[in-house]
Design a protein around this motif. Structure first.
Motif, PDB file in Angstrom:
ATOM      1  N   LYS A  16       0.930  -1.416  -0.136  1.00  0.00           N
ATOM      2  CA  LYS A  16       0.647   0.515   0.357  1.00  0.00           C
ATOM      3  C   LYS A  16       0.345   0.945  -0.053  1.00  0.00           C
ATOM      4  N   LYS A  17       1.828   1.394   0.406  1.00  0.00           N
ATOM      5  CA  LYS A  17       2.798   2.511   0.584  1.00  0.00           C
ATOM      6  C   LYS A  17       4.512   1.757   0.051  1.00  0.00           C
ATOM      7  N   ILE A  18       5.179   3.046  -0.352  1.00  0.00           N
ATOM      8  CA  ILE A  18       6.075   2.559  -0.694  1.00  0.00           C
ATOM      9  C   ILE A  18       6.843   4.163  -0.584  1.00  0.00           C
ATOM     10  N   ASP A  19       8.334   4.265   0.181  1.00  0.00           N
ATOM     11  CA  ASP A  19       8.983   5.251   1.250  1.00  0.00           C
ATOM     12  C   ASP A  19      10.683   5.085   0.694  1.00  0.00           C
ATOM     13  N   PHE A  20      10.433   5.480  -0.791  1.00  0.00           N
ATOM     14  CA  PHE A  20      12.150   6.437  -1.195  1.00  0.00           C
ATOM     15  C   PHE A  20      13.149   7.183  -0.044  1.00  0.00           C
ATOM     16  N   SER A  21      12.016   7.447   0.478  1.00  0.00           N
ATOM     17  CA  SER A  21      13.249   8.921   0.981  1.00  0.00           C
ATOM     18  C   SER A  21      14.065   8.743   1.049  1.00  0.00           C
ATOM     19  N   ASN A  22      14.812   7.529   2.179  1.00  0.00           N
ATOM     20  CA  ASN A  22      16.164   7.251   2.629  1.00  0.00           C
ATOM     21  C   ASN A  22      17.201   6.736   0.924  1.00  0.00           C
ATOM     22  N   CYS A  23      16.387   6.736   0.129  1.00  0.00           N
ATOM     23  CA  CYS A  23      17.444   6.169  -1.236  1.00  0.00           C
ATOM     24  C   CYS A  23      18.192   7.389  -1.951  1.00  0.00           C
ATOM     25  N   SER A  24      19.385   8.211  -1.169  1.00  0.00           N
ATOM     26  CA  SER A  24      19.997   9.276  -2.149  1.00  0.00           C
ATOM     27  C   SER A  24      20.753   8.568  -3.232  1.00  0.00           C
TER      28      SER A  24
ATOM     29  N   GLU B 190      -1.469   2.579  -2.945  1.00  0.00           N
ATOM     30  CA  GLU B 190      -1.614   3.974  -2.449  1.00  0.00           C
ATOM     31  C   GLU B 190      -1.352   4.991  -2.706  1.00  0.00           C
ATOM     32  N   GLU B 191      -0.107   4.860  -1.346  1.00  0.00           N
ATOM     33  CA  GLU B 191       1.564   6.045  -1.466  1.00  0.00           C
ATOM     34  C   GLU B 191       2.511   5.925  -1.909  1.00  0.00           C
ATOM     35  N   VAL B 192       3.020   6.810  -2.893  1.00  0.00           N
ATOM     36  CA  VAL B 192       4.116   6.745  -3.240  1.00  0.00           C
ATOM     37  C   VAL B 192       4.943   7.793  -2.981  1.00  0.00           C
ATOM     38  N   ILE B 193       6.435   7.525  -2.094  1.00  0.00           N
ATOM     39  CA  ILE B 193       7.726   9.017  -1.842  1.00  0.00           C
ATOM     40  C   ILE B 193       8.696   8.705  -2.601  1.00  0.00           C
ATOM     41  N   PHE B 194       8.924   9.422  -3.065  1.00  0.00           N
ATOM     42  CA  PHE B 194       9.790   9.285  -4.452  1.00  0.00           C
ATOM     43  C   PHE B 194      11.428   9.593  -3.421  1.00  0.00           C
TER      44      PHE B 194
END
Length: 199
Positions: free
Chosen positions: A114-122, A139-143
């Protein structure tokens, strides 16, 4: 003028204020609805990538309480790693992640995420073709700010996404990258030089 990709008919495009204002992505009204079944049916046959190094093992990730956390040492996730077969609701990456790309069909048809968080993938620069195709619960993707390319059909058939933010480093969005996102109603554009490609 570069051709742009069509989004769903009720999409709101938001400009980011001050010096970070990006270029609006034109929105084309389709006038028709697509069912969930139609949105995720019959993807074209694509050759999957072959890993040159050792495939991922259970020591490269932690699955606990519905959260799949990828360890910082992982540089790529390919279809052959079979993470798409795991049941998880959230995909995260450890702080200091060395991930550079998500491979072709890496998480295709995962129905639980439901959620993907790429915020730590610099170091993440590329989400490849069909990477999250047909993830119908997403539902949610953080690029991440480092992301440069979202390739063809990467999020096609993700019918539950409601909002996306196209981060500042993004320069290329492939054909049908967010096609059939039936609930997508808001796109925030932070990037200044996005090229959106239609097939």
């Amino acid at each position: 003028e570069e051709p742009t990709e069509s989004l769903d008919s009720e999409v709101e495009v938001v400009e980011v204020p001050s010096e970070e204002v990006g270029t609006q992505m034109p929105v084309e009204e389709t006038g028709s609805e697509v069912s969930t079944e139609e949105a995720v049916s019959e993807t074209p046959v694509e050759d999957e990538e072959v890993r040159e190094d050792v495939a991922l093992t259970t020591s490269d990730y932690v699955l606990k309480d519905g959260v799949l956390t990828i360890k910082a040492n992982v540089t790529a996730i390919l279809a052959e790693d079979k993470l798409k077969d795991l049941a998880f609701t959230e995909l995260r990456f450890e702080s200091g992640s060395k991930l550079t790309y998500i491979g072709v069909r890496a998480f295709e048809y995962n129905k639980s995420v439901k959620k993907i968080d790429f915020s730590n993938c610099s170091q993440l620069t590329d989400i490849k073709k069909f990477a999250f195709y047909g993830c119908s619960s997403l539902e949610e993707v953080i690029f991440s700010e480092s992301l440069q390319k979202i390739e063809e059909s990467a999020f096609q058939g993700c019918v539950s996404i409601t909002e996306i933010t196209l981060t500042e480093g993004l320069i290329s969005i492939g054909s049908a990258a967010f096609a059939d996102s039936l609930k997508l109603s808001k796109v925030v554009i932070e990037a200044n030089n996005i090229v959106c490609l239609n097939s």
